[in-house]
Motif scaffolding. Structure first.
Motif, mmCIF file in Angstrom:
data_model
loop_
_atom_site.group_PDB
_atom_site.id
_atom_site.type_symbol
_atom_site.label_atom_id
_atom_site.label_comp_id
_atom_site.label_asym_id
_atom_site.label_seq_id
_atom_site.Cartn_x
_atom_site.Cartn_y
_atom_site.Cartn_z
ATOM 1 N N ARG A 203 54.227 -26.945 -18.936
ATOM 2 C CA ARG A 203 54.080 -27.727 -17.703
ATOM 3 C C ARG A 203 54.565 -29.163 -17.906
ATOM 4 N NH1 ARG A 203 50.785 -26.973 -13.543
ATOM 5 N NH2 ARG A 203 50.181 -24.845 -13.042
ATOM 6 N N ALA A 204 54.153 -29.754 -19.033
ATOM 7 C CA ALA A 204 54.555 -31.134 -19.319
ATOM 8 C C ALA A 204 56.064 -31.245 -19.509
ATOM 9 C CB ALA A 204 53.822 -31.638 -20.558
ATOM 10 N N VAL B 269 54.895 -34.213 -10.045
ATOM 11 C CA VAL B 269 53.712 -34.548 -10.847
ATOM 12 C C VAL B 269 53.855 -35.966 -11.410
ATOM 13 C CG1 VAL B 269 54.585 -33.668 -13.055
ATOM 14 C CG2 VAL B 269 52.145 -33.628 -12.602
ATOM 15 N N SER B 270 52.721 -36.660 -11.565
ATOM 16 C CA SER B 270 52.746 -38.054 -12.027
ATOM 17 C C SER B 270 52.964 -38.154 -13.533
ATOM 18 C CB SER B 270 51.417 -38.734 -11.671
ATOM 19 O OG SER B 270 50.356 -38.171 -12.426
ATOM 20 N N ASN B 271 53.436 -39.328 -13.957
ATOM 21 C CA ASN B 271 53.641 -39.581 -15.388
ATOM 22 C C ASN B 271 52.329 -39.499 -16.162
ATOM 23 O OD1 ASN B 271 56.415 -40.025 -15.146
ATOM 24 N ND2 ASN B 271 56.143 -42.197 -14.701
ATOM 25 N N PHE B 272 51.232 -39.962 -15.517
ATOM 26 C CA PHE B 272 49.924 -39.912 -16.173
ATOM 27 C C PHE B 272 49.520 -38.473 -16.481
ATOM 28 C CE2 PHE B 272 45.270 -39.506 -15.812
ATOM 29 C CZ PHE B 272 44.894 -40.317 -16.882
ATOM 30 N N LYS B 273 49.723 -37.595 -15.480
ATOM 31 C CA LYS B 273 49.357 -36.188 -15.656
ATOM 32 C C LYS B 273 50.213 -35.534 -16.749
ATOM 33 C CE LYS B 273 47.499 -33.876 -12.008
ATOM 34 N NZ LYS B 273 47.490 -33.124 -10.735
ATOM 35 N N SER C 1 51.503 -37.030 -19.305
ATOM 36 C CA SER C 1 51.009 -37.556 -20.585
ATOM 37 C C SER C 1 49.750 -36.819 -21.031
ATOM 38 C CB SER C 1 50.713 -39.054 -20.465
ATOM 39 O OG SER C 1 51.862 -39.768 -20.086
ATOM 40 N N ILE C 2 48.833 -36.588 -20.085
ATOM 41 C CA ILE C 2 47.594 -35.862 -20.399
ATOM 42 C C ILE C 2 47.913 -34.443 -20.860
ATOM 43 C CG2 ILE C 2 45.450 -34.921 -19.454
ATOM 44 C CD1 ILE C 2 45.363 -37.928 -19.895
ATOM 45 N N TRP C 3 48.826 -33.771 -20.151
ATOM 46 C CA TRP C 3 49.217 -32.411 -20.529
ATOM 47 C C TRP C 3 49.827 -32.372 -21.925
ATOM 48 C CZ3 TRP C 3 51.946 -30.977 -15.258
ATOM 49 C CH2 TRP C 3 50.956 -30.685 -14.304
#
Length: 317
Positions: free
Chosen positions: A22-23, A166-170, A172-174
């Motif tokens: 996903r990332a 999808v956001s950059n933050f999401k 990064s979390i993935w």
């Protein structure tokens, strides 16, 4: 405890692999790569990451039989288990790209792996670089052919459109979740495999080509079976062949560059790799005899029975 380690390791690898895919796809959209390139390259690389982490971890820990057994066993399982079971559920159609491009490349790499191991009993860093160069050429030709022809629906369906926003933050979390899960998953799996082999009195190689290989093939098997049952789309034989190509060229290539893979068990050369070559080679006669361009239920059953024989003989011997 060894089985608990193996189970936990496989769960973490599946979870980590999903988050990493996903990332990777989300990041690829941010870099404005085309959907075709993402499907043919980024997704393939990301889905091979569990095998890659297991092989690297095993090689660094000195268990090179697990590195080799993981890849060879996964390639056998992709054909004998995933392809066989899916064909039993629904017949598989074969396109011309299979026997004109993907299959010859897979056979070239499979035979090449045999000669690399038999010539020096290891995969050196230079040979690892050579495998990655072959993969680069393969990907270049793959994208070129895809642009010339039409990209398969299967390849594009793997790339979900919602990941483009999808956001950059999401992302990064993935990446963090995927990386941590893959790291600990590969560590637990190698520890569990070594302990189980010691407890059962069998070699690490046997555990790698059977249990670990089946475990790392479970995501592909589940996705293929669900798709076949729902009759949403026909399984692309090219996707499975592509996975085998990535396993040899990228997984063994990258692992060998980080840590040369030494051949410890001669059974890898005298037994396992011949099963891999046999399962790969038999796809051509199965594709054309008796009904052309289809692998039906009977052929699928034959493949699965052959795979069961391989697993049984691995433990018996």
């Amino acid at each position: 405890m060894s089985l608990a380690y193996i189970f936990l390791g496989l769960v973490l690898l599946v979870v980590g692999g999903e988050f990493l895919v996903r990332a990777a796809v989300g990041l690829s959209f941010k870099l404005k790569l085309s959907k075709m390139v993402i499907g043919l390259t980024i997704v393939s690389f990301a889905t091979s990451t569990p095998e890659l982490l297991v092989s690297i971890q095993a090689a660094l820990d000195g268990f090179s039989d697990i590195s080799l057994g993981n890849v060879i066993g996964s390639n056998i399982a992709n054909i004998g288990l995933v392809l066989g079971i899916t064909a039993i559920i629904t017949p598989l159609t074969i396109d011309k790209d299979f026997y004109k491009f993907n299959w010859p490349v897979m056979m070239l790499l499979s035979v090449g792996l045999y000669f690399i191991l038999s010539s020096g009993n290891e995969i050196s860093r230079m040979e690892g670089i050579g495998l990655l160069l072959i993969l680069t050429v393969y990907l270049f030709l793959l994208i070129k052919r895809a642009r010339k022809n039409s990209v398969s629906a299967d390849t594009l369906e793997e790339v979900k459109d919602e990941l483009s926003t999808v956001s950059n933050f999401k992302i990064s979390i993935w990446l963090v979740i995927g990386g941590i899960a893959l790291y600990f998953g590969s560590d637990f799996l190698v520890i569990g495999a070594v302990e189980l082999a010691t407890t059962m009195g069998v070699s690490q190689r046997v555990i790698a080509v059977t249990m670990i290989a089946i475990g790392t093939s479970v995501p592909e098997l589940a996705a293929s079976v669900i798709a076949a049952l729902k009759k949403e789309k026909a399984l692309s034989l090219g996707n499975l062949i592509g996975s085998n190509i990535f396993n040899i060229a990228s997984v063994l290539g990258v692992t060998a560059i980080i840590q040369p893979i030494v051949l410890k068990s001669q059974e890898v050369l005298t037994n396992d790799i011949w099963w891999m070559l046999g399962f790969s080679a038999v796809l051509i006669p199965l594709a054309f005899i008796p009904k052309q361009f289809e692998i039906g239920r009977v052929k699928g059953l034959v493949i699965v029975v052959a795979y069961c024989a391989f697993v049984g003989l691995a433990f018996v011997s």
